[in-house]
Design an enzyme around this catalytic site. Structure first.
Site, PDB file in Angstrom:
ATOM      1  N   VAL A  38       0.836  -1.209   0.000  1.00 29.52           N
ATOM      2  CA  VAL A  38       0.000   0.000   0.000  1.00 29.52           C
ATOM      3  C   VAL A  38       0.870   1.258   0.000  1.00 29.52           C
ATOM      4  CG1 VAL A  38      -1.668   1.320   1.374  1.00 29.52           C
ATOM      5  CG2 VAL A  38      -1.999  -1.116   1.015  1.00 29.52           C
TER       6      VAL A  38
ATOM      7  N   ASP B 179      10.702   3.176   5.782  1.00 29.32           N
ATOM      8  CA  ASP B 179      10.301   1.866   6.284  1.00 29.32           C
ATOM      9  C   ASP B 179      11.333   1.457   7.325  1.00 29.32           C
ATOM     10  OD1 ASP B 179       8.336  -0.488   4.952  1.00 29.32           O
ATOM     11  OD2 ASP B 179       9.941  -1.247   6.252  1.00 29.32           O
TER      12      ASP B 179
ATOM     13  N   GLU C 110      -7.638   2.530   2.321  1.00 25.56           N
ATOM     14  CA  GLU C 110      -7.242   2.203   0.944  1.00 25.56           C
ATOM     15  C   GLU C 110      -8.028   0.994   0.454  1.00 25.56           C
ATOM     16  OE1 GLU C 110      -5.276   3.844  -1.292  1.00 25.56           O
ATOM     17  OE2 GLU C 110      -6.248   2.289  -2.467  1.00 25.56           O
TER      18      GLU C 110
ATOM     19  N   LEU D 264      -7.318  -0.431  -2.793  1.00 23.19           N
ATOM     20  CA  LEU D 264      -6.681  -1.021  -3.977  1.00 23.19           C
ATOM     21  C   LEU D 264      -6.633  -2.544  -3.875  1.00 23.19           C
ATOM     22  CD1 LEU D 264      -3.599  -2.066  -3.131  1.00 23.19           C
ATOM     23  CD2 LEU D 264      -3.112   0.360  -3.232  1.00 23.19           C
TER      24      LEU D 264
ATOM     25  N   GLU E 100      -4.382  -5.878  -4.941  1.00 23.18           N
ATOM     26  CA  GLU E 100      -3.090  -6.306  -5.453  1.00 23.18           C
ATOM     27  C   GLU E 100      -3.323  -6.913  -6.833  1.00 23.18           C
ATOM     28  OE1 GLU E 100      -1.119  -8.819  -2.581  1.00 23.18           O
ATOM     29  OE2 GLU E 100      -1.403  -7.307  -1.035  1.00 23.18           O
TER      30      GLU E 100
ATOM     31  N   LEU F  29     -18.801 -12.965  -7.706  1.00 23.00           N
ATOM     32  CA  LEU F  29     -19.681 -14.139  -7.679  1.00 23.00           C
ATOM     33  C   LEU F  29     -19.017 -15.290  -8.433  1.00 23.00           C
ATOM     34  CD1 LEU F  29     -23.262 -12.581  -8.189  1.00 23.00           C
ATOM     35  CD2 LEU F  29     -22.231 -13.441  -6.061  1.00 23.00           C
TER      36      LEU F  29
ATOM     37  N   GLY G  22     -14.902 -20.912  -6.177  1.00 22.93           N
ATOM     38  CA  GLY G  22     -13.512 -21.381  -6.200  1.00 22.93           C
ATOM     39  C   GLY G  22     -13.129 -22.013  -4.879  1.00 22.93           C
TER      40      GLY G  22
ATOM     41  N   CYS H 133      -5.782  -9.290   3.257  1.00 24.59           N
ATOM     42  CA  CYS H 133      -6.814  -8.400   3.807  1.00 24.59           C
ATOM     43  C   CYS H 133      -8.083  -9.113   4.284  1.00 24.59           C
ATOM     44  CB  CYS H 133      -7.181  -7.340   2.774  1.00 24.59           C
ATOM     45  SG  CYS H 133      -5.834  -6.201   2.483  1.00 24.59           S
TER      46      CYS H 133
ATOM     47  N   LYS I  76      -3.988 -14.790  -5.504  1.00 25.38           N
ATOM     48  CA  LYS I  76      -4.747 -14.489  -6.722  1.00 25.38           C
ATOM     49  C   LYS I  76      -3.747 -14.182  -7.830  1.00 25.38           C
ATOM     50  CE  LYS I  76      -5.584  -9.583  -5.911  1.00 25.38           C
ATOM     51  NZ  LYS I  76      -6.586  -8.545  -5.923  1.00 25.38           N
TER      52      LYS I  76
HETATM   53  P1  NAD Z   1       3.030  -4.787   3.942  1.00 24.95           P
HETATM   54  O1  NAD Z   1       3.387  -5.800   4.947  1.00 24.95           O
HETATM   55  O2  NAD Z   1       3.258  -5.077   2.507  1.00 24.95           O
HETATM   56  O3  NAD Z   1       3.778  -3.409   4.267  1.00 24.95           O
HETATM   57  C1  NAD Z   1       3.875  -2.853   5.544  1.00 24.95           C
HETATM   58  C2  NAD Z   1       5.238  -2.185   5.643  1.00 24.95           C
HETATM   59  O4  NAD Z   1       5.298  -1.484   6.875  1.00 24.95           O
HETATM   60  C3  NAD Z   1       6.406  -3.163   5.627  1.00 24.95           C
HETATM   61  O5  NAD Z   1       7.327  -2.797   4.618  1.00 24.95           O
HETATM   62  C4  NAD Z   1       7.025  -3.030   7.025  1.00 24.95           C
HETATM   63  O6  NAD Z   1       8.434  -3.209   7.030  1.00 24.95           O
HETATM   64  C5  NAD Z   1       6.616  -1.608   7.372  1.00 24.95           C
HETATM   65  N1  NAD Z   1       6.612  -1.332   8.814  1.00 24.95           N
HETATM   66  C6  NAD Z   1       6.073  -2.081   9.795  1.00 24.95           C
HETATM   67  N2  NAD Z   1       6.274  -1.477  10.994  1.00 24.95           N
HETATM   68  C7  NAD Z   1       6.965  -0.342  10.751  1.00 24.95           C
HETATM   69  C8  NAD Z   1       7.456   0.695  11.558  1.00 24.95           C
HETATM   70  N3  NAD Z   1       7.306   0.653  12.889  1.00 24.95           N
HETATM   71  N4  NAD Z   1       8.100   1.721  10.956  1.00 24.95           N
HETATM   72  C9  NAD Z   1       8.267   1.755   9.626  1.00 24.95           C
HETATM   73  N5  NAD Z   1       7.820   0.794   8.799  1.00 24.95           N
HETATM   74  C10 NAD Z   1       7.177  -0.238   9.347  1.00 24.95           C
HETATM   75  O7  NAD Z   1       1.496  -4.441   4.216  1.00 24.95           O
HETATM   76  P2  NAD Z   1       0.416  -3.905   3.152  1.00 24.95           P
HETATM   77  O8  NAD Z   1      -0.146  -5.046   2.410  1.00 24.95           O
HETATM   78  O9  NAD Z   1       0.965  -2.748   2.419  1.00 24.95           O
HETATM   79  O10 NAD Z   1      -0.711  -3.392   4.158  1.00 24.95           O
HETATM   80  C11 NAD Z   1      -0.563  -2.218   4.919  1.00 24.95           C
HETATM   81  C12 NAD Z   1      -1.917  -1.840   5.479  1.00 24.95           C
HETATM   82  O11 NAD Z   1      -2.812  -1.506   4.406  1.00 24.95           O
HETATM   83  C13 NAD Z   1      -2.612  -2.955   6.268  1.00 24.95           C
HETATM   84  O12 NAD Z   1      -3.320  -2.383   7.329  1.00 24.95           O
HETATM   85  C14 NAD Z   1      -3.561  -3.538   5.256  1.00 24.95           C
HETATM   86  O13 NAD Z   1      -4.672  -4.137   5.853  1.00 24.95           O
HETATM   87  C15 NAD Z   1      -3.968  -2.326   4.455  1.00 24.95           C
HETATM   88  N6  NAD Z   1      -4.396  -2.613   3.076  1.00 24.95           N
HETATM   89  C16 NAD Z   1      -3.709  -3.507   2.331  1.00 24.95           C
HETATM   90  C17 NAD Z   1      -4.119  -3.745   1.007  1.00 24.95           C
HETATM   91  C18 NAD Z   1      -3.392  -4.756   0.147  1.00 24.95           C
HETATM   92  O14 NAD Z   1      -3.945  -5.131  -0.882  1.00 24.95           O
HETATM   93  N7  NAD Z   1      -2.219  -5.199   0.506  1.00 24.95           N
HETATM   94  C19 NAD Z   1      -5.209  -3.050   0.468  1.00 24.95           C
HETATM   95  C20 NAD Z   1      -5.862  -2.111   1.261  1.00 24.95           C
HETATM   96  C21 NAD Z   1      -5.445  -1.900   2.580  1.00 24.95           C
END
Ligand code: NAD
Length: 443
Positions: A13, A32, A153, A155, A157, A255, A258, A265, A325
């Site tokens: 994200v 990060d 968010e 989006l 993947e 719908l 699978g 998420c 997926k």
């Molecule tokens: P991710 O694991 O890919 O990324 C999270 C990042 O945060 C990692 O790179 C990690 O190293 C970093 N991080 C963790 N703790 C940290 C800290 N203390 N300081 C700095 N960096 C730190 O996760 P993601 O899939 O991007 O999801 C992030 C959030 O967005 C979640 O809450 C998720 O539910 C939400 N979200 C994800 C998606 C998706 O499709 N992946 C879609 C919508 C919302």
């Protein structure tokens, strides 16, 4: 208004958000806690697979709008809006783990040098916005003004760039006029393409995200139950789904039957909402059932395979598709993991192939065999199972597959990619989900 933004948590994200805002012309600095990740991003290397992301990152790095640093203090000081995009993975009891996001909030507070908007993009339970306001206020050195915004968010993947650039909606939750105007200015390019904006309070925005994910998962579990019923009745779930989806109140999306949903998420958000509701004295019966149906669906798939083959003991099975997926290398909660685990427990050997996710999968299941294309995976196998519907599995050379598979050519298509009649004509023992195929014919 020229707005500079910071992104804390450069995962799926965070990186997509950063790259897309940079593409909109905004100055973005991402950070990060994973120093190696930031190091490789600086040289334009993307640590995961997402279509179009690499070119967007490289372009904006080159043009100087996108920067990566390990120094959070620099990010805070140089940004007006700071997006929190760290993970909120589940704890043992299903509730969201908020330690990272709270640590980040505390750290941000220590470096604040003027008014900031703290925009929460991570999926967080209702009330976390308010909690972070308190955490930041308590950690501030001196008096600095700030506002909290919930900006969930949506989006997906695999199509994250398109989803970010052309979203169905943008949700902004805040109690501050000033923050609202800043967020609207930031999202101006989306205003111009008439994206609907839902502007509301923080709690409501937080709940919109969970309600959306839980509803989408409900559609999937619902159609999976209908598919299982179709298998008993000899009806065709695809036609049922089409007939339902043409009703504008239902809609055709999500719908597709699978092996159940996975990903980073849906499963965790269902558990987190259940937990949140429980803590607030509310039982969410539908959400509970959605989880149960999803878990049962994986075992239904394993049973389908076992029943068709008689036994899995000593059999060799080729599994195509490991990511949760297509178009991603993300394997978090991937149905393939549970299905392979079940097959292994029954005493079978697994030969696996995935276009992008094998490196990740090897970290969780190092002892199965991995191959560099679908055909080498299928060689001398007793059965082929398609678990993830990557495009390259839609047009397999079926004669070649038959030449490689052992008789009687068991073919389990858990994504209903192929036509049962055509597969029968090619002499495959073809099984799919919720459509009349071998399971029915053998009864
Ligand atoms: P991710 O694991 O890919 O990324 C999270 C990042 O945060 C990692 O790179 C990690 O190293 C970093 N991080 C963790 N703790 C940290 C800290 N203390 N300081 C700095 N960096 C730190 O996760 P993601 O899939 O991007 O999801 C992030 C959030 O967005 C979640 O809450 C998720 O539910 C939400 N979200 C994800 C998606 C998706 O499709 N992946 C879609 C919508 C919302």
């Amino acid at each position: 208004m020229h707005i500079t933004i910071g992104i804390v948590g450069t995962g799926y994200v965070g990186l997509v958000t950063g790259a897309c805002f940079a593409e909109f012309g905004v100055s973005v600095t991402c950070t990060d806690r994973d120093k190696k990740k930031i190091q490789s991003l600086r040289s334009g290397f993307i640590p995961f697979y997402e279509p179009r992301l690499e070119e967007l990152v490289k372009k904006n790095l080159k043009e100087g709008r996108l920067k990566f640093t390990t120094n959070l203090s620099d990010v805070v000081r140089s940004s007006l809006v700071i997006f929190l995009t760290v993970g909120t993975s589940p704890r043992g009891d299903g509730s969201a783990d908020l330690r990272s996001i709270e640590d980040v909030a505390r750290e941000i507070a220590r470096h604040m040098n003027g008014y900031k908007v703290i925009a929460i993009k991570s999926t967080v339970p209702v009330g976390v916005g308010e909690r972070l306001r308190k955490v930041i206020s308590e950690s501030l050195k001196g008096h600095t003004d700030f506002d909290i915004v919930s900006n969930p968010e949506f989006l997906r993947e695999g199509s994250a760039i398109e989803d970010f650039m052309r979203p169905n909606r943008v949700v902004i939750g805040t109690d501050s006029e000033k923050a609202k105007e800043i967020m609207k200015a930031l999202y101006k390019p989306l205003y111009l393409i008439e994206t609907p904006f839902v502007v509301t309070d923080i709690k409501t925005a937080e709940l919109i995200k969970y309600a959306s994910n839980c509803f989408l998962s409900t559609k999937i579990s619902f159609i999976n139950e209908m598919a299982n019923l179709c298998e008993k009745l000899g009806a065709d779930v695809h036609v049922v789904a089409k007939g339902m989806g043409l009703d504008g109140r239902i809609g055709p999306k999500f719908l597709h039957p699978g092996p159940g949903f996975g990903g980073s998420c849906f499963p965790k958000d269902l558990w987190a909402l259940l937990h949140l509701a429980g803590n607030n004295g509310t039982e969410l019966k539908i959400v509970k059932a959605v989880i149960e149906v999803n878990e049962a669906q994986r075992y239904h798939m394993i049973n389908k395979i076992k029943t068709a083959m008689g036994t899995l003991k000593g059999k060799t099975v080729a599994v195509l598709g490991l990511s949760f997926k297509p178009n991603t290398d993300d394997i978090r909660e991937a149905p393939a993991f549970y299905i392979i685990e079940g097959i292994l427990k029954e005493g079978a050997y697994v030969r696996a192939y995935d276009p992008a996710a094998m490196k990740n999968f090897k970290t969780v299941l190092p002892d199965i065999s991995y191959f560099k294309n679908p055909y080498s995976a299928v060689r001398e196998a007793d059965a082929l199972i398609i678990v993830t519907e990557w495009n390259e599995f839609r047009n397999l050379d079926l004669e070649r597959i038959k030449g490689l598979l052992k008789k009687p050519y068991f073919f389990f298509d858990l994504r209903n990619i192929y036509e049962p009649a055509k597969m029968r004509a090619l002499s495959f023992k073809y099984f799919c989900v919720g459509r009349p195929c071998e399971d029915r014919i053998n009864e």
